[in-house]
Design a protein around this motif. Structure first.
Motif, PDB file in Angstrom:
ATOM      1  N   ILE A 140       3.632  14.299  -8.988  1.00  0.00           N
ATOM      2  CA  ILE A 140       4.740  15.263  -8.975  1.00  0.00           C
ATOM      3  C   ILE A 140       5.253  15.502 -10.393  1.00  0.00           C
ATOM      4  N   LYS A 141       5.396  14.435 -11.175  1.00  0.00           N
ATOM      5  CA  LYS A 141       5.861  14.595 -12.554  1.00  0.00           C
ATOM      6  C   LYS A 141       4.863  15.404 -13.382  1.00  0.00           C
ATOM      7  N   GLU A 142       3.583  15.172 -13.137  1.00  0.00           N
ATOM      8  CA  GLU A 142       2.571  15.930 -13.872  1.00  0.00           C
ATOM      9  C   GLU A 142       2.645  17.407 -13.529  1.00  0.00           C
ATOM     10  N   LEU A 143       2.795  17.724 -12.230  1.00  0.00           N
ATOM     11  CA  LEU A 143       2.892  19.127 -11.826  1.00  0.00           C
ATOM     12  C   LEU A 143       4.178  19.767 -12.347  1.00  0.00           C
ATOM     13  N   GLU A 144       5.266  19.004 -12.356  1.00  0.00           N
ATOM     14  CA  GLU A 144       6.522  19.536 -12.896  1.00  0.00           C
ATOM     15  C   GLU A 144       6.384  19.855 -14.381  1.00  0.00           C
ATOM     16  N   GLY A 145       5.662  18.994 -15.107  1.00  0.00           N
ATOM     17  CA  GLY A 145       5.430  19.272 -16.525  1.00  0.00           C
ATOM     18  C   GLY A 145       4.603  20.531 -16.724  1.00  0.00           C
ATOM     19  N   ARG A 147       0.828  -1.212   0.000  1.00  0.00           N
ATOM     20  CA  ARG A 147       0.000   0.000   0.000  1.00  0.00           C
ATOM     21  C   ARG A 147       0.857   1.255   0.000  1.00  0.00           C
ATOM     22  N   LEU A 148       1.906   1.265   0.798  1.00  0.00           N
ATOM     23  CA  LEU A 148       2.797   2.433   0.817  1.00  0.00           C
ATOM     24  C   LEU A 148       3.494   2.625  -0.525  1.00  0.00           C
ATOM     25  N   GLN A 149       3.882   1.503  -1.161  1.00  0.00           N
ATOM     26  CA  GLN A 149       4.537   1.612  -2.455  1.00  0.00           C
ATOM     27  C   GLN A 149       3.576   2.155  -3.514  1.00  0.00           C
ATOM     28  N   THR A 150       2.325   1.741  -3.454  1.00  0.00           N
ATOM     29  CA  THR A 150       1.329   2.250  -4.401  1.00  0.00           C
ATOM     30  C   THR A 150       1.100   3.746  -4.195  1.00  0.00           C
ATOM     31  N   ASP A 151       0.990   4.160  -2.927  1.00  0.00           N
ATOM     32  CA  ASP A 151       0.817   5.586  -2.647  1.00  0.00           C
ATOM     33  C   ASP A 151       2.013   6.391  -3.126  1.00  0.00           C
ATOM     34  N   LEU A 152       3.209   5.817  -2.948  1.00  0.00           N
ATOM     35  CA  LEU A 152       4.417   6.520  -3.397  1.00  0.00           C
ATOM     36  C   LEU A 152       4.433   6.666  -4.913  1.00  0.00           C
ATOM     37  N   ASN A 153       4.047   5.600  -5.631  1.00  0.00           N
ATOM     38  CA  ASN A 153       4.011   5.683  -7.100  1.00  0.00           C
ATOM     39  C   ASN A 153       2.988   6.718  -7.567  1.00  0.00           C
ATOM     40  N   THR A 154       1.835   6.751  -6.890  1.00  0.00           N
ATOM     41  CA  THR A 154       0.821   7.748  -7.247  1.00  0.00           C
ATOM     42  C   THR A 154       1.328   9.169  -7.009  1.00  0.00           C
ATOM     43  N   ALA A 155       1.995   9.374  -5.863  1.00  0.00           N
ATOM     44  CA  ALA A 155       2.523  10.705  -5.552  1.00  0.00           C
ATOM     45  C   ALA A 155       3.605  11.103  -6.549  1.00  0.00           C
TER      46      ALA A 155
END
Length: 302
Positions: free
Chosen positions: A128-133, A116-124
């Motif tokens: 972040i990449k979307e906001l950086e773009g 679950r933590l790994q999934t949340d990290l991938n989503t975050a």
């Protein structure tokens, strides 16, 4: 004497002959009357009717292109059907979103805590990449607008026509030139001084190669030409109009922002030695002076 007159009785004076008839004079014919203006009014009505028919045909054509028909009733039915389709599509999207959320929740319940933590990290990380773009695109757009403004200012300095079509050509040509530069030269444009110098150099070459896009140079002054009009001399500022006050009204009080306290009268909070109760000033009272001032004023000392 004419024969048709009766004979005069004996002893009567002779009857005089009637005077000759006056010649008949025929008056000149009157000029023809101008045609009535009904035809001109009818022509105006015809033109207005033709213009109305043309507008109606254009309106029907536009409605048919947009809705497939020009019948108002059919258009209303089409609008109602489209509104129903949009509402149904929105409900389907909402149901699909809910189904996906339920599926993700079921899959998440089967995961371990680490998963679950790994999934949340991938989503975050994806967010972040979307906001950086988005941030990079916004920065690039701001840089492009600032560069376009600088290019237009340089074009005005070099007498290039400020028409929209000409400016589009100038921006396109400079954009192609900027993209052809190496990365080191592009980084130099971050310095405003260097960018202005490079722009002026490029704009000078562009104006020389495209004289049809430039304004005509001003004619030099020739001896004998009238001098340019002199700038108006700076005179005193116009006087403010007098304010009319009603008869019997009291005079307005004078407002003097620099008015001082009359001599012999101390402002509030200041003692006879010129010390003030306001802290942080060169003439502020110390603690003992403040206590003494409070006792003189009848205040309770702290």
């Amino acid at each position: 004497m004419p024969d048709d007159l009766p004979p005069a009785p004996p002893g009567a004076p002779p009857i005089a002959a009637p005077p000759p008839a006056a010649p008949v004079i025929t008056p000149p014919a009157a000029p023809p009357a101008p045609p009535p203006p009904a035809r001109a009014a009818q022509d105006d009505d015809d033109l207005e009717q033709r213009a109305s028919d043309i507008r109606l045909r254009e309106r029907r054509k536009a409605l048919k292109e947009q809705w497939g028909t020009s019948d108002p009733d059919e258009i209303e039915k089409i609008k109602a059907r489209r509104a129903e389709d949009d509402a149904a599509r929105a409900r389907e999207q909402e149901e699909l979103k809910q189904l996906r959320a339920d599926r993700d929740e079921r899959e998440r319940s089967k995961m371990t805590e680490v998963e679950r933590l790994q999934t949340d990290l991938n989503t975050a990380n994806g967010r972040i990449k979307e906001l950086e773009g988005q941030l990079s695109a916004a920065k690039q757009e701001a840089l492009s607008e600032r560069q376009n403004g600088a290019v237009k200012q340089a074009a005005v300095r070099h007498r290039i026509k400020a028409k929209a079509a000409v400016m589009r050509v100038v921006l396109a040509e400079f954009g192609a030139y900027y993209l052809s530069l190496p990365a080191l030269e592009k980084r130099r444009f971050a310095d405003p001084t260097v960018a202005e110098r490079q722009l002026d150099r490029w704009m000078r070459t562009f104006a020389k190669e495209n004289p049809e896009m430039c304004e005509a140079a001003p004619k030099p002054a020739v001896e004998g030409d009238p001098p340019p009009p002199a700038a108006p001399a700076a005179g005193p500022p116009p006087a403010k109009p007098a304010v009319r006050r009603p008869l019997g009204a009291p005079p307005a009080p004078r407002q003097n922002p620099q008015a001082r306290t009359p001599p012999g009268v101390r402002p509030p909070g200041v003692d006879e030695n010129g010390k003030t109760v306001k802290p942080g000033l060169p003439n502020s009272m110390n603690r003992s002076e403040l206590e003494a001032y409070k006792r003189k004023q009848g205040l309770k000392a702290s």
